[in-house]
Structures are given as structure tokens and as C-alpha cells.
Design an enzyme around this catalytic site. Structure first.
Site, mmCIF file in Angstrom:
data_model
loop_
_atom_site.group_PDB
_atom_site.id
_atom_site.type_symbol
_atom_site.label_atom_id
_atom_site.label_comp_id
_atom_site.label_asym_id
_atom_site.label_seq_id
_atom_site.Cartn_x
_atom_site.Cartn_y
_atom_site.Cartn_z
ATOM 1 N N SER A 37 0.832 -1.198 0.000
ATOM 2 C CA SER A 37 0.000 0.000 0.000
ATOM 3 C C SER A 37 0.867 1.249 0.000
ATOM 4 C CB SER A 37 -0.892 0.005 1.240
ATOM 5 O OG SER A 37 -0.102 0.264 2.384
ATOM 6 N N LYS A 38 0.216 2.362 -0.276
ATOM 7 C CA LYS A 38 0.928 3.644 -0.267
ATOM 8 C C LYS A 38 1.652 3.852 1.052
ATOM 9 C CE LYS A 38 -2.877 3.163 -1.971
ATOM 10 N NZ LYS A 38 -3.485 3.154 -3.239
ATOM 11 N N ARG A 39 0.980 3.444 2.117
ATOM 12 C CA ARG A 39 1.548 3.608 3.455
ATOM 13 C C ARG A 39 2.907 2.917 3.598
ATOM 14 N NH1 ARG A 39 -0.116 7.165 5.660
ATOM 15 N NH2 ARG A 39 -2.201 7.691 6.346
ATOM 16 N N ASP A 40 3.027 1.734 2.981
ATOM 17 C CA ASP A 40 4.286 0.988 3.098
ATOM 18 C C ASP A 40 5.441 1.777 2.507
ATOM 19 O OD1 ASP A 40 3.086 -1.335 4.245
ATOM 20 O OD2 ASP A 40 2.271 -1.784 2.264
ATOM 21 N N GLY A 41 5.155 2.457 1.412
ATOM 22 C CA GLY A 41 6.190 3.265 0.779
ATOM 23 C C GLY A 41 6.678 4.364 1.708
#
Length: 504
Positions: free
Chosen positions: A261-265
Site C-alpha cells: 500500500s501507499k503507506r508501506d512506501g
RNA sequence: GGAGCGUUGGUCAAGGGGUUAAGACGCCUCCCUUUCACGGAGGAAUCACGGGUUCGAUUCCCGUACGCUCUACCA
């Protein structure tokens, strides 16, 4: 075996940035289509007005363009099956929903959102299905007159599919083979919403039919709802006309499990979107691979290898090579964890492989007007000299910057520890020697340097590092004499002088 | 909870009844380099587990475990 022209589609919702998984879905669509001489269509699935995000659609097309994955048909590129935006096709879907109702394959449901919420709260894991639908307010329990009255009154309603009892629905997935579902366990999905818009379930089927899609690729997360789509095909257009499905494996987060997910980035410090995405709602910017310094060739190459491989040892593929060699049979079933280190490796390989013209163009973009006064031959020479120490395009800033202007910062700390008067005298004299130098080239420069060191009874080794730091500012870069040869006589002298002043 | 899907080294993965189980990334060692990289040579995995079938299974079958996805009038 039908000989229809292959037609595939990528069907994004314009709800935000295009992330790795999305681009990979595009890529596999595109590769499959082009490998088979077919068409690649982009259809915008914007049936949820509440999630619509301004600028998202435009952004998606920019990403596709950057990646070199141009659609043959799309709202932007036009085509014989326009419109390609589902919101503009609203009127089309209704008749199919009506057809299903007449055939008894779907029904009106008048339950309000609040009623459904309550039901879900009261009953654990409540599903609107054949086991519960007769407790609800719909045209299956209401008699015809009552239903008609509600409709006439303009009561809000949705249309739900009526899942049959105990029927095995089979799906022959190109990647997974036969997958089957028992319809008794599938809920009565909404097909047409209260606002008259279709849900995804109705819209994909109708549009895939109308747009004559032959092969449908989508993420694995869609598999559980596939029986609804299969049934819809059966009811509406005939199962023999259904496209062949391929449910792609997911791209997983590098640590732990689960969808990337975007969050992981943000959390792990790598891009997740293809290009910079600025969320218009909160102005938050997510960096993209492009802006981070990735070549689109490397980005596409890396993505292709996440879930697919050629079966050979080849790892570096151009888009054309991918098109030639792609085969759906070689797509993995299991998800693949994204590895940013490997992604960077692909980029480094592509920087080394890219042709001089393209690379020069990228470098000129990075340095902007700073390069105005240098000619292409000089720039190319420098690129050739430093490109193998660059992983990201942005690395050129550090690795090549000192060829175009004096280093802004000098690592004096590394210099000072072993600095002494003898060395100072050496470098002062070196300036004079260089000024008198007739042949300004790498070999002669080194010759001069060596000879002078001998005269001063200094080891060349202890002079190399100071010299390097004077020219480039730090402990990196190609051979010093080569650098001196390239930047020229006066610039070399100036840099030595500058650092000499700094040290005194 | 239910359904579906998946499971070869830290990661991407090849392979597929009998192999020393490829290769790449990353990591470590060495070589090259009077810098940093590139490059080169090496090092480290018995294929989730348990049952079958078989002379023989990592490879076929069945279970189990674990993981993931879905379970919205979102896609």
C-alpha cells in the site's frame, strides 16, 4: 477456437495515484495484447461519484505515457466504442438490469442503508443472500402490487442479483485453471445503485461485452466476486462470449505479508506510485518512481519480473523484448514481495544499457540550464565516465556535478588530518607546473604530478586523496587525472588554489 | 465466522518423480582500483508440515498449518 482479434482492457477508478500493482496490471494487459497483435483499451470506471478524485484520470494517462504503454482506445485517445467513461454510459446499464428483473434473475431491494446497518450490527457476518433475503424488504417478499406502488412513489431502491441455489459456477482462469464456487455461498450483490449507477459487477460485464473484450486481466482480489460475473455473462450475453479471465497475483509489502500500500512506501522509504501524485484533498505529495530517478525502461522491466519470468536467465528486457516473450502461462500464482533494492538494481543496469542520446536527454533535464555552455560531446564523455556509478538518475547530480561547476562543499575534514606544510608547498608548485603544462591530457598530467612528488620526496599515494578532494570535493569519482584533463587547466588551478586558501 | 486463492533460500525465482535444487538481488570474503563505484572469483537453501501413491517425492494425491484476498448501494 475463435479467431477474434484480441482485445484487453485496463479499467482503473480515478480515485488516486497509480501504484505498482496498477501499473503491473496495465503492463500484463498491454504485453498480452501486443504479443497477440491485439488492442489495448483503457476504460475509466468512475461509477462511484463519492470517490471521484479531481485530476486522477489525467494523471493515469500521464503515467501510461511515461511507461510507454499507450492505449489504442480510451477516453483520451477515442475509439469506436466510446464513451470509455462509465459515468457517461450510465443510460446503457439500466436496460440490462431491467432484463435481469424480467427474467427473474434479479430483484428490487428497498432496504435503506440504516436498515442494513442495523441488520449487520444485530447479526454477525450478515449477508444479503438467499438465506436472508426473505427477511428483507424487496420485490421477492413484497407482492407485485406493493412493489409497483413503492416504485411509483419513487422509493429508493437498488437492484440485486438473485443468486441461484446450490449451483456450481466454474471459471477457467488462464493462470489458476479451474476455480469453482457454490452459489449458495455467494451473496446477492447490488448491480444497480439507488442513484441509477451500476456497480462494478454489472458495469464490467456489460462493458466487456459491448467493447468486445476477449481477455480480462485483473487483480486476485476480484476472484471471490467472479461467480457473480460469470452468472451475469450467462444471463445476459451467453457464457460462450465471456472473455477469458486471468486473475493476477498481488504485489506484496516487503516486510510481513499483505498487499503493498501507499503507506508501506512512506514507512519504508520508497515510491509506490509511478509518478508524483498530489492528493488534491490534503495537498499531500507522494513521490513517484519517475521523480525518484527511475528510467521508465527499468520501472517497466522490474514490474514485469514481479510475477512473471521468461524461463531463461535473461533479466533485462526492453518493452519490445517483453512483448515478444510474454506468455500468460508463465505468470506466477503466488504474490510477490516488492524489493526496492532489486528495483534499484534494474535501474542501474538500464542506466548502463541506455543509448547515449536518451541518457544525455535525461542528464540535461536533471541539470537544467547549468549545462547550456557545454557541448554534447563533452557531456557524453562525462556520462560515459560516471554512469556506472549511478543507480538512480539523480545520482548524476553528485557524480557528475563537479565536471560542470566547482564543488560546493569540500570535505576538508578528510584533508586536514594529514595535511602539512610539505604538501602545501607541493600543491602550490603543482599549480605553477600545470600552468606551464603543454600537453593537457591524462597521461601527461599524471607524469607531471609524479615527477613533482619525487622531487619533494613525497609518496604519490598521500597526495592523491588531497588532489581528489580539491577537484571533486569528496572521496569519489573517476580517476583524478582524467577529471583534471576534462575540466581544463584554469579550472584545475582554481580548484587547487581555492582549497589551499581554505586550509590556511 | 464463511468462501476463494496461495506456500522452492532474507527477496525475485528456474526446475519438476531419481539433479551437486539454476540464475538474479541483498549479505559476507577475496581480486581489480593510490578514491568511490563497475567488474571478476568464491561463501551460505533439502523445496511449510503430516500422511499416502511409488523401488524412489521437493515434484502426484489427501489432509493440516500458515498467509493473503474478499465478505459495502468501493472498485
Amino acid at each position: 477456437m475463435n479467431s477474434k482479434k484480441v482485445r484487453v482492457r485496463f479499467a482503473p477508478s480515478p480515485t488516486g495515484g497509480l501504484h505498482l500493482g496498477g501499473v503491473r496490471t496495465v503492463l500484463f494487459n498491454y504485453l498480452f495484447a501486443k504479443h497477440n497483435g491485439g488492442d489495448f483499451i483503457v476504460r475509466i470506471e468512475d461509477t462511484d461519484q463519492t470517490r471521484f478524485v479531481e485530476g486522477a484520470e489525467e494523471y493515469i494517462f500521464k503515467c501510461l505515457e511515461w511507461c510507454g504503454l499507450q492505449p489504442d482506445e480510451s477516453p483520451l485517445h477515442g475509439g469506436p466504442f466510446a464513451p470509455y467513461r462509465q459515468s457517461e454510459r450510465k443510460a446503457i446499464y439500466r436496460q440490462y438490469a431491467d432484463q435481469l428483473i424480467s427474467a427473474g434473475q434479479a430483484y428490487y431491494a428497498f432496504d435503506t442503508a440504516e436498515e442494513l446497518d442495523e441488520k449487520r450490527k444485530a447479526i454477525n457476518n450478515f449477508q444479503y443472500s438467499q438465506h436472508t433475503r426473505n427477511e428483507m424488504k424487496n420485490s421477492l417478499v413484497l407482492d407485485e402490487a406493493a412493489t409497483q406502488q413503492l416504485l411509483n412513489e419513487g422509493a429508493a431502491y437498488v437492484i440485486r442479483i438473485k443468486m441461484p441455489q446450490e449451483t456450481e459456477v466454474h471459471l477457467n482462469d488462464m493462470i489458476r485453471g479451474d476455480v469453482s464456487f457454490n452459489t449458495s455461498l455467494v451473496d446477492d450483490k447490488v448491480l444497480l445503485k439507488a442513484d441509477g449507477m451500476p456497480t462494478y459487477h454489472l458495469a464490467v460485464v456489460v462493458d466487456d461485452f459491448l467493447m468486445q473484450i476477449t481477455h480480462a486481466f485483473r487483480g486476485e482480489e476480484w476472484l471471490p466476486s467472479a461467480p457473480v460475473h460469470v452468472l451475469l455473462w450467462q444471463y445476459l450475453f451467453g457464457i460462450e462470449n465471456m472473455p477469458k479471465w486471468a486473475h493476477l497475483p498481488l504485489i506484496l509489502k516487503p516486510d510481513g505479508n499483505g498487499k503493498l500500500s501507499k503507506r508501506d512506501g512512506d514507512r519504508l522509504g520508497f515510491p509506490v506510485f509511478a509518478m508524483d501524485w498530489k492528493d488534491p484533498k490534503n495537498e499531500e505529495v507522494n513521490t513517484g518512481f519517475k521523480e525518484k530517478g527511475f528510467l521508465s525502461e527499468a520501472f517497466v522491466n522490474m514490474l514485469a519480473m514481479l510475477g512473471w519470468n521468461s524461463g531463461t536467465e535473461q533479466e533485462i528486457f526492453s518493452l519490445n523484448e517483453l512483448i515478444q516473450q510474454f506468455s500468460i502461462e508463465r505468470v506466477h500464482k503466488g504474490g510477490a514481495k516488492f524489493d526496492y533494492e532489486k528495483a534499484k538494481w534494474y535501474n542501474g543496469e538500464w542506466i548502463k544499457k541506455l543509448d547515449a542520446d536518451s541518457l544525455r536527454m535525461h542528464i540535461k533535464n536533471i541539470f537544467g540550464t547549468d549545462l547550456g555552455k557545454f557541448d554534447d560531446a563533452y557531456i557524453d564523455h562525462i556520462i560515459a565516465l560516471v554512469k556506472e556509478r549511478c543507480i538512480l538518475l539523480s545520482d548524476f547530480k553528485e557524480q557528475a556535478g563537479f565536471f560542470f561547476q566547482s564543488p560546493e562543499t569540500i570535505d576538508t575534514a578528510s584533508l586536514q588530518s594529514k595535511w602539512d606544510e610539505k604538501k602545501k608547498i607541493f600543491f602550490t608548485e603543482l599549480i605553477a607546473q600545470f600552468n606551464a603544462q603543454e600537453n593537457w591530457n591524462t597521461a601527461d598530467l599524471e607524469q607531471t604530478f609524479k615527477a613533482l612528488a619525487a622531487i619533494h620526496e613525497l609518496k604519490q599515494g598521500e597526495l592523491m586523496l588531497p588532489f581528489r578532494i580539491m577537484l571533486v570535493g569528496g572521496k569519489f569519482g573517476p580517476t583524478v587525472f582524467e577529471i583534471a584533463a576534462l575540466i581544463g587547466k584554469s579550472e584545475t588551478a582554481n580548484r587547487i588554489k581555492h582549497v589551499l586558501n581554505l586550509l590556511s
